[in-house]
Design an enzyme around this catalytic site. Structure first.
Site, mmCIF file in Angstrom:
data_model
loop_
_atom_site.group_PDB
_atom_site.id
_atom_site.type_symbol
_atom_site.label_atom_id
_atom_site.label_comp_id
_atom_site.label_asym_id
_atom_site.label_seq_id
_atom_site.Cartn_x
_atom_site.Cartn_y
_atom_site.Cartn_z
ATOM 1 N N ASP A 66 0.757 -1.325 0.063
ATOM 2 C CA ASP A 66 -0.048 -0.149 0.091
ATOM 3 C C ASP A 66 0.679 1.403 -0.208
ATOM 4 O O ASP A 66 2.012 1.136 0.079
ATOM 5 C CB ASP A 66 -1.013 -0.097 1.126
ATOM 6 C CG ASP A 66 -0.245 -0.537 2.468
ATOM 7 O OD1 ASP A 66 0.889 -0.572 2.585
ATOM 8 O OD2 ASP A 66 -1.160 -1.080 3.372
ATOM 9 N N ASN A 135 -7.105 -3.163 14.690
ATOM 10 C CA ASN A 135 -8.426 -3.574 14.475
ATOM 11 C C ASN A 135 -8.835 -4.443 13.483
ATOM 12 O O ASN A 135 -9.959 -5.066 12.792
ATOM 13 C CB ASN A 135 -9.320 -2.175 13.730
ATOM 14 C CG ASN A 135 -8.535 -2.019 12.408
ATOM 15 O OD1 ASN A 135 -7.717 -2.590 11.665
ATOM 16 N ND2 ASN A 135 -9.101 -0.550 11.993
ATOM 17 N N HIS A 137 -7.092 -5.181 10.545
ATOM 18 C CA HIS A 137 -7.069 -4.830 9.023
ATOM 19 C C HIS A 137 -5.722 -5.511 8.670
ATOM 20 O O HIS A 137 -4.886 -5.584 9.223
ATOM 21 C CB HIS A 137 -6.816 -3.235 8.809
ATOM 22 C CG HIS A 137 -5.638 -2.765 9.274
ATOM 23 N ND1 HIS A 137 -5.645 -1.703 10.314
ATOM 24 C CD2 HIS A 137 -4.284 -2.415 8.658
ATOM 25 C CE1 HIS A 137 -4.740 -1.032 10.251
ATOM 26 N NE2 HIS A 137 -3.479 -1.613 9.483
ATOM 27 N N GLU A 142 -9.426 -2.013 5.617
ATOM 28 C CA GLU A 142 -10.067 -1.927 7.073
ATOM 29 C C GLU A 142 -11.402 -2.901 7.374
ATOM 30 O O GLU A 142 -11.801 -3.333 6.492
ATOM 31 C CB GLU A 142 -10.644 -0.491 7.149
ATOM 32 C CG GLU A 142 -9.682 0.650 6.964
ATOM 33 C CD GLU A 142 -8.658 0.676 8.060
ATOM 34 O OE1 GLU A 142 -8.576 -0.270 9.197
ATOM 35 O OE2 GLU A 142 -8.068 1.620 8.015
#
Length: 239
Positions: A66, A135, A137, A142
């Site tokens: 990313d 979280n 991800h 996400e």
């Protein structure tokens, strides 16, 4: 999914480095997918030493998971800069063999499509390295991301942005969007290696291991992959 629980972050880095070097020895023209963040820094320090110890990285092609939207390749907060400093430069990997989405593209959505095409043109990822977000991800996928998603532009969760501050210049506000490989793209890699260290990652690691396979915890989908390994230290593994 294979699970390895090791004593500490140093042992996790050593195990991951051994896996990557073994894959490279078996396939000198390895296509390696890489991640950024604090979890990866001990691993990349070990890989950097491997070049001085005789490992030949000249045939390896690297694809980043990313990049932040809005950051040019030379920006000190960009993932390209992170990977050049910690991996590509120490390993003497030619610039054309390090692939990172162009966060400064005038059309980020089109850049995402181009990046997906570059992965396919390289023959796909042989070994994809992944970090685990607090979280759940993976890359910038996400919670709620489609499990068949491709490389695309996404908005980043508050926790992801806050965690990203550690690798950004001081007082820089974390970008609000990124270009990321999709979950579907990641699952097409021939082998997956997910690392998680420290107590802050324990809830996400527990959900990845024991929770339902669900978009609520994107990392949980790795349990569907035929060759995925999760490497944890004891703090991330929990009681």
């Amino acid at each position: 999914m294979k699970i390895e629980i090791l004593a500490d972050a140093g042992e996790v880095a050593a195990a991951a480095a051994a896996e990557i070097l073994a894959a490279m020895a078996a396939r000198p023209r390895l296509v390696l997918g890489v991640a950024t963040g604090r979890t990866m820094e001990p691993l990349y320090a070990r890989l950097a030493r491997s070049a001085s110890e005789g490992a030949d990285w000249s045939g390896v092609e690297i694809f980043a998971l990313d990049e932040y939207v809005g950051l040019a390749p030379g920006h000190p907060g960009s993932f390209r800069s992170y990977l050049e400093q910690r991996l590509a430069d120490p390993l003497r990997i030619a610039p054309e063999r390090l692939h990172v989405p162009d966060g400064a593209s005038i059309d980020p959505a089109e850049e995402a499509c181009r990046y997906e095409a570059r992965i396919q043109a390289a023959g796909g990822i042989d070994l994809q390295l992944l970090g685990l977000g607090r979280n759940g991800h993976i890359a910038f996928n996400e919670p709620g991301s489609p499990l068949d998603s491709r490389t695309r532009v996404v908005r980043l969760a508050r926790s992801t942005r806050e965690d990203g501050r550690a690798t950004l210049p001081q007082r820089m506000e974390p970008p609000r969007a990124g270009i990321t490989m999709g979950i579907g793209t990641i699952l097409e890699a021939r082998r997956l290696l997910l690392l998680a260290t420290g107590p802050a990652k324990e809830p996400a690691a527990r959900a990845t291991r024991f929770g339902p396979v669900s978009a609520d915890c994107p990392a949980s989908v790795l349990r569907l992959h035929p060759d995925a390994t999760l490497v944890l230290d004891r703090a991330a593994a929990g009681p």
